[in-house]
Write an enzyme that holds these catalytic residues in place. Structure first.
Site, PDB file in Angstrom:
ATOM      1  N   GLY A  59       7.545  -8.659  -2.951  1.00 49.75           N
ATOM      2  CA  GLY A  59       9.002  -8.527  -2.847  1.00 49.75           C
ATOM      3  C   GLY A  59       9.375  -7.058  -2.845  1.00 49.75           C
ATOM      4  O   GLY A  59       8.552  -6.213  -2.512  1.00 49.75           O
TER       5      GLY A  59
ATOM      6  N   SER B  72       3.079  -4.720  -4.949  1.00 50.94           N
ATOM      7  CA  SER B  72       3.224  -4.188  -3.598  1.00 50.94           C
ATOM      8  C   SER B  72       4.273  -4.998  -2.848  1.00 50.94           C
ATOM      9  O   SER B  72       4.798  -5.983  -3.376  1.00 50.94           O
ATOM     10  CB  SER B  72       1.892  -4.257  -2.848  1.00 50.94           C
ATOM     11  OG  SER B  72       1.629  -5.603  -2.508  1.00 50.94           O
ATOM     12  N   LYS B  73       4.541  -4.572  -1.650  1.00 51.68           N
ATOM     13  CA  LYS B  73       5.560  -5.212  -0.814  1.00 51.68           C
ATOM     14  C   LYS B  73       5.374  -6.734  -0.714  1.00 51.68           C
ATOM     15  O   LYS B  73       6.343  -7.475  -0.579  1.00 51.68           O
ATOM     16  CB  LYS B  73       5.528  -4.621   0.593  1.00 51.68           C
ATOM     17  CG  LYS B  73       6.352  -3.367   0.747  1.00 51.68           C
ATOM     18  CD  LYS B  73       7.499  -3.617   1.746  1.00 51.68           C
ATOM     19  CE  LYS B  73       8.466  -2.463   1.859  1.00 51.68           C
ATOM     20  NZ  LYS B  73       9.440  -2.449   0.789  1.00 51.68           N
ATOM     21  N   ARG B  74       4.119  -7.164  -0.771  1.00 50.32           N
ATOM     22  CA  ARG B  74       3.856  -8.602  -0.700  1.00 50.32           C
ATOM     23  C   ARG B  74       4.606  -9.370  -1.782  1.00 50.32           C
ATOM     24  O   ARG B  74       4.933 -10.533  -1.632  1.00 50.32           O
ATOM     25  CB  ARG B  74       2.353  -8.875  -0.912  1.00 50.32           C
ATOM     26  CG  ARG B  74       1.491  -8.644   0.284  1.00 50.32           C
ATOM     27  CD  ARG B  74       0.056  -9.031  -0.024  1.00 50.32           C
ATOM     28  NE  ARG B  74      -0.484  -8.301  -1.169  1.00 50.32           N
ATOM     29  CZ  ARG B  74      -0.843  -8.853  -2.316  1.00 50.32           C
ATOM     30  NH1 ARG B  74      -0.729 -10.152  -2.493  1.00 50.32           N
ATOM     31  NH2 ARG B  74      -1.348  -8.124  -3.278  1.00 50.32           N
TER      32      ARG B  74
END
Ligand code: GLU
Length: 475
Positions: free
Chosen positions: A244, A240-242
């Site tokens: 990168g 996920s965005k966490r």
């Protein structure tokens, strides 16, 4: 049987890495089998499926070289056909109208929850006579799903997976406004497109059991299923965005090559022995969806960088110049004839120092930035008064040095250092700072060859005159 596969993204605004890998596996399997690879845009969520969101997906696929073999099918154009199938199932008694109101359904759910039972439609409309009506209620259409026995899928990746039919719901095919549900649309489209193998993320595995019921009700042969594990981040949770960037095109912006992305993505779940580097031809020759592993693959940026560095080095210099140009522009640097020529000549030594096109552009500045250079802070440390005086003396030597080759230039500079009574580093570092504005660059005599005598002397003049410092002070 000729293989037909599809990639069926829902346009959410970008193509994420997981989707890109699903597309790649489908594409590879089609190429490997000599089959066809189709695209279906699942644009049934009209609010999210804007033209820009659709274009972002297609752009990502184009960049990766995974365009469909035919123009994409847009699911939203096929509603009439989806409805037709639901109507036929109704007429055949394989589906039924459900007249339950939202309030009734909510009460049903609340009771199930209170009694600790799974929340499922209790099928109270299933046996109503065909002419049953409830004034003021727009019915939905539900599929009659078997309530006994079990449903088994021989998944090409997950192996044998089974579910008791008692756990299945009489799923809705048409909503009360007459629009088809996702479940109906996917099955009808896959059938009409002649899909033989459904290869997709394993978050769709539970859907497959329900979709299988629909194939059976329609009286048609279901496709083979291959549910591939999701991609995880380095910490083992779903990517996920966490972790990168998750959008494929962000990797393009970060200076990755499509060859490297393909090589990297294919290795997330599939391997050919311990081979790290794989050409697209090799992937096509050896890829089989049955060889995809069942455990989630972990995303690893260092490996991706390593592969990108490899694929950058395979490119001819002229192509690298073309590829790096937009990245130079982002640094505010335009390529003119001179810059282009220098880059072509110096590329071999630049590319071995870069892992991405962004890094390549940074390295290439030394050949493209206009004079006077603006040295970085570290380089400025080598351009003090004493060093500039020495550079002035070296300049006089270089003005007469012949031939202008790296080997001869090195000899001349070493002899000069000896005459000055200093170590070679005391010459080379200020020289590098003056000529490149940095403290790291390709070998300095190679840089001098590429720049040519005239430019080298001019840059030395700038340094000697303190132009660098002046340039740094002005905004
Ligand atoms: N549109 C679905 C998604 O983007 C995929 C459906 C399918 O592959 O069957 O997750």
């Amino acid at each position: 049987m000729s293989v037909v596969v599809r990639f069926a993204p829902s346009p959410t605004g970008f193509l994420h890495l997981g989707g890109a890998r699903t597309a790649l596996f489908n594409w590879l399997y089609a190429r490997h089998c000599g089959g066809r690879y189709l695209l279906r845009i699942e644009d049934t969520d009209r609010a999210r499926s804007t033209p820009a969101a659709i274009e972002a997906i297609l752009e990502g696929l184009r960049w990766l070289g995974l365009e469909g073999d035919e123009p994409p099918v847009f699911q939203s154009t096929r509603f009439a056909r989806h409805r037709e199938v639901a109507e036929r199932l109704l007429a055949e008694g394989k589906a039924y109208r459900c007249w339950c109101t939202p309030e009734e359904l909510e009460a049903m759910r609340a009771r199930a929850r209170a009694e600790g039972r799974p929340v499922r439609y209790d099928r109270r409309c299933r046996e109503r006579p065909a002419d049953f009506r409830r004034p003021g209620v727009q019915p939905v259409v539900r599929l009659k799903v078997p309530t006994e026995g079990e449903t088994v899928i021989e998944d090409l990746v997950q192996g044998t997976v089974r579910i008791a039919n008692a756990q299945l719901d009489d799923m809705v095919l048409l909503r009360s406004d007459g629009t088809p549900t996702y479940m109906l649309s996917v099955v009808v489209d896959d059938h009409d497109m002649g899909i033989t193998h459904v290869i997709r993320g394993d978050d769709h595995l539970t859907n497959a059991f329900r979709q299988l019921q629909l194939y059976r009700a329609m009286g048609v042969e279901p496709p083979a299923f291959a549910h591939i594990p999701l991609i995880h981040g380095p910490d083992g949770t779903k990517l996920s965005k966490r972790h990168g960037a998750v959008s494929l095109l962000e990797y393009r912006e970060m200076g990755f090559l499509p060859e490297a992305m393909r090589n990297y993505l294919v290795r997330l779940g599939w391997s050919l022995g311990d081979r790290e580097i794989l050409t697209t031809e090799e992937m096509i020759r050896h890829f089989d969806i049955r060889d995809v592993g069942r455990s989630p693959a972990r995303f690893d940026m260092d490996r991706l960088l390593h592969l990108n560095a490899h694929w950058l080095r395979q490119k001819p210099a002229d192509e690298l110049v073309r590829l790096v140009e937009p990245f130079l522009r982002r640094l505010g640097l335009e390529l003119d004839e001179t810059g282009r020529r220098r880059l072509l000549e110096g590329m071999a030594e630049l590319v071995v120092r870069a892992r991405t096109l962004v890094e390549l552009a940074q390295g290439a500045r030394i050949y493209v930035a206009p004079r006077p250079l603006q040295p970085d802070a570290k380089a400025m440390k080598f351009l003090g008064e004493e060093q500039r005086a020495r550079l002035a003396r070296l300049r006089a030597v270089l003005a007469a040095t012949e031939p202008w080759t790296p080997e001869h230039l090195e000899e001349v500079c070493r002899a000069f250092a000896a005459r000055e009574g200093v170590g070679f580093g005391k010459i080379a570092q200020p020289l590098r700072a003056a000529l490149t504005g940095t403290t790291v660059s390709p070998p300095i005599f190679e840089v001098m060859r590429v720049l040519g005598r005239e430019e080298v002397l001019a840059r030395l003049d700038d340094a000697v005159a303190g132009q660098h410092a002046a340039a740094q002070q002005s905004p």
